[in-house]
Design a protein around this motif. Sequence first.
Motif, PDB file in Angstrom:
ATOM      1  N   LEU A 804     -45.426 -30.203 -68.922  1.00 47.01           N
ATOM      2  CA  LEU A 804     -46.858 -31.071 -68.957  1.00 47.01           C
ATOM      3  C   LEU A 804     -47.786 -30.221 -70.029  1.00 47.01           C
ATOM      4  O   LEU A 804     -48.330 -30.937 -70.824  1.00 47.01           O
ATOM      5  CB  LEU A 804     -47.347 -31.348 -67.465  1.00 47.01           C
ATOM      6  N   GLU A 880     -53.187 -37.951 -69.731  1.00 48.59           N
ATOM      7  CA  GLU A 880     -52.427 -38.931 -69.290  1.00 48.59           C
ATOM      8  C   GLU A 880     -51.327 -39.287 -70.213  1.00 48.59           C
ATOM      9  O   GLU A 880     -50.323 -39.885 -69.906  1.00 48.59           O
ATOM     10  CB  GLU A 880     -53.394 -40.175 -69.049  1.00 48.59           C
ATOM     11  N   ARG A 883     -48.638 -37.030 -69.928  1.00 46.75           N
ATOM     12  CA  ARG A 883     -47.940 -37.105 -68.373  1.00 46.75           C
ATOM     13  C   ARG A 883     -46.812 -38.396 -68.710  1.00 46.75           C
ATOM     14  O   ARG A 883     -45.690 -38.463 -68.023  1.00 46.75           O
ATOM     15  CB  ARG A 883     -48.759 -37.600 -67.519  1.00 46.75           C
ATOM     16  N   ILE A 924     -44.742 -34.487 -61.704  1.00 43.47           N
ATOM     17  CA  ILE A 924     -45.703 -34.963 -62.938  1.00 43.47           C
ATOM     18  C   ILE A 924     -46.843 -35.377 -62.307  1.00 43.47           C
ATOM     19  O   ILE A 924     -47.896 -35.107 -62.812  1.00 43.47           O
ATOM     20  CB  ILE A 924     -44.795 -35.628 -63.884  1.00 43.47           C
ATOM     21  N   ASP A 925     -46.780 -36.635 -61.458  1.00 44.91           N
ATOM     22  CA  ASP A 925     -47.850 -37.326 -61.268  1.00 44.91           C
ATOM     23  C   ASP A 925     -49.053 -36.742 -60.409  1.00 44.91           C
ATOM     24  O   ASP A 925     -50.150 -37.169 -60.321  1.00 44.91           O
ATOM     25  CB  ASP A 925     -47.696 -38.624 -60.566  1.00 44.91           C
TER      26      ASP A 925
END
Length: 978
Positions: A804, A880, A883, A924-925
């Motif tokens: 990320l 975002e 992501r 990831i979230d």
Amino acid sequence: MKIFKLCLLLVFVAQLPLLAQDKYEWKEAKSGGYTYKYVTNDPMQARFYTLDNGLTVILSVNKKEPRIQTLIGVRAGSNNDPKDHTGLAHYLEHLLFKGTDKFGSLDWSKEKPYLDEIEGLYDTYNQTTDEAARREIYRKIDSVSGIAATYAIANEYDKMMTAMGAQKTNAHTWVEETVYEEDIPSNAVDKYLAVQAERFRNPQFRLFHTELEAVYEEKNRGLDNDNNKLFESLLDAAFPTHNYGQQTTIGTIEHLKNPSLKAIRKFYDEYYVPNNMAVVMAGDFDPDYVIKRIDRDFGFMKEKTVDAYAGTKEAAITAPVVRNVYGPDAESVNLAFRLPGASDTKSAVIIGAISQILSNGKAGLFDLNLNQDQKVLGAGSGVLSFKDYSLLYMSGQAKNGQSLEEVRDLMLGQLDILRKGDFDESLLKAIVNNYKFDEMQGLENNNNRATTIMDSYIKSAGKNWAADVAFIDDLGKLTKQQIVDFANKNLEDNYVIVYKRKGEDKNIQKVVKPPITPVAVNRDAQSDFLKSIASMPATPVSPQWLDFNKDIQKGKIGQAEVLSVQNKNNEIFHLYYRIDLGSWDNKLLGLATAYLDFLGTDKLSAQDISKNFYNIACSYSVSSGSENSSMTITGLQENFDKAVSMFEDVIRNCKVDEAAFEALKARIMKSRADAKLSKGQIMRALTNYGLYGQENPYNYTFTNEELANIKAQDLVNLLHNLVNYKPTIIYYGPKTLTAAITDIKRLHKMPASFLAVPKGVDFKQQVPQKSSVLFADYDMVQSEVNWVYSNNKYDPAKTAVVGLFNAYFGGGMGSIVFQTIRESKALAYSTYAVYRGPSKKDDLYSTIAYVGSQADKMKEAIAGMNELLNDLPHSEKALEVARKSMKQDIETERITEDGIIFSYLAAKKLGLDYDIRKSVYQKIDQLTFDDINKFHQQNIAHKPYTYCIVGSKDRINQDLLKQYGDVKVVTLDELFGY
């Protein structure tokens, strides 16, 4: 953006004659309410649609993975540039990434007056010759551009594409085309088409003066590239009146310095019309659904008469046209014959056959008589195909003590052999068989499908697609006499020749940098259009994880492990014997594998071996890595026994050839000397020095004296013994594991006991305690800087945050680094920064950052990168996007074929026995900006970087380098180890 250039690889994208009309015919069909054309027996099953407004749409379905390669092509390139504004098509390509009145702007109504003012200022600037007045106008341009930028949203196009999971966002301009490229997830079709339709509806040329600076940098990079200068000289000589040779894609320095936004808009209005454009898609989609959506979204475009470029007819070349190009890189000789272009389909197939007879990489006249016989350092041929003309080109490099003129004569001597017909007619059949194999492999790749289709559109508006599909059949119908007759008629002394010689280029000049004030990029801003695209529904794509216990069949042959994945798509096989012996264990290994190409056995010469493999469309290679080596055999399953048996004979029974070895050593000496002339090789060597220290993998080699004293028998003994080390046997092919093991046991004899692998060196990255500078002098316009720093052993728990961070910080055009260094400050054409993971569990992570800029901007470029390395800008919107992109990439990635096995082996090196993508996806979230900022502070910020700098000592202030740490000027001998 990329611009195509000539290379030594085969370039064969010719249009072909309709010699098989009974088998390959145009037909018409209707589906989903739309009529389309197709060619019978087309393996791509391409559908050709023409919409009511003239837009061409070409669709090829391939369900291998849930992704689609998309290309939007315009039949206009540098050929179409106005004579007084060369480089314009390429400028426009860059500007098509800047948005429209609906995206890329915070407030279009407030931004527009400033853009109009900037356009007027550039028009005045373009017509002003007084230097003082020009400087004042540019100062005003810079000032107004700064105000306009406060309303602009930089890289919003890239943000939209990244968020929907697009990869490889790019475009290219060439002589006859401009093509916009995206690789999208199959569930992003609606989003993609909405963005592309808007992109071409009303493009706005915002942020122009910073993008102009990026093009300046691109031009300067070309001035530092000897191959680029060589190519331009070759085209200029071959086409003294046609725009192929008279207008370079990137344009002249004078025209780059005097751009006109009005001229760019006029070019767009004239050529970016639906009847001059094509949308090509290859991949996983429903063609009936897609054509409806394209018609809906692109229906606003209005058909318009296009004034296409009509190239002049060149006078015949009656004697060699000779040019010389000078520069610091290695010498070469390059000649080309100007021949009929794509419109002459009958000639095109013969030209392609001639190129393959001369050089096909395995059994052509150049391959056997020049390269394998080691009469030159290296030689090859190919075809460069345009609409109006094509070039059959040849390129060669000289051995030590050999003149370029001697290389020329040797290459022309092979052409004489072809003209006399002194080649085996069976070579023609072998060429056809190899094309069949290549076609089978190419069908698996969406990009190959899309680019092949787009090439046909650019050259013939797709009209010659039936000839393209019929290519292999048509090639097979050629006779030797047809080829010989054509060669004798068209290939005499009617060539152009360019000698690339080592020396100072006294004509070189750079595009001078104008003063530019950094502009706002409004990183967190979002247009309403972007929000609407983000809110469009998309059918979820479920990720697929590898299960190494289920996806790989495992067996044994004696003590050797066998790993297998069955090929259920076609009849291609790959067989590998992989051993844990690499060049770090035995420095002779790389030399031995190179020597193998020139060795025969008691029964066969090296040339016989090459011919035999090529005749059955199979190949073998022996390659050595740092810690393991592979013996690889590839081909059609029907030839498995023959290919494997032939390889076994070669590897076990190859014999010493002293003459070949002495020639090889001499050629290696020359190649090593040439490497010291290449700025790319110098930077790779310098970066290795920065990562590992003075003793590093790059310079772990033989000195010239050691090389001279190596014995051929030692290399042959090593080759014979490769089959006596314990292998991991990898089979990918149509047979089951049990059947494959049976065949391999029969063909590959295992020793009673395996040899022990000798303990070799194990290079480890250094962890520097203070910043330092490594400088290598090179005669160049630009400077190139790599920042390197290593720390921390591999930790699988960090994989998600590393991924990320890279996506957010420096991994693409929408990243923080790219936006700041290029978009805001216009300091470089190319820049990136990544935290690179190791390939082994006990190795370290490394930070690698890069900026390539003009030498006089190096100080600003270093300051700009250092600021980002030490302080991470905060943008929730950018995070975002990163992501979403990361999740989409994982969701649509399909690891298939023998890639499954190599993923398993790579995981084992990291100490893993599972597909780590699953745990990454699940994390990831959960990651926030605080997580990546903490990561940045712990691993990136305020570290003692080693600055690896390649540039001219005459253009770079050496005192400036001392500001970054202790300076070491590294010699080429230190870098290369010889």
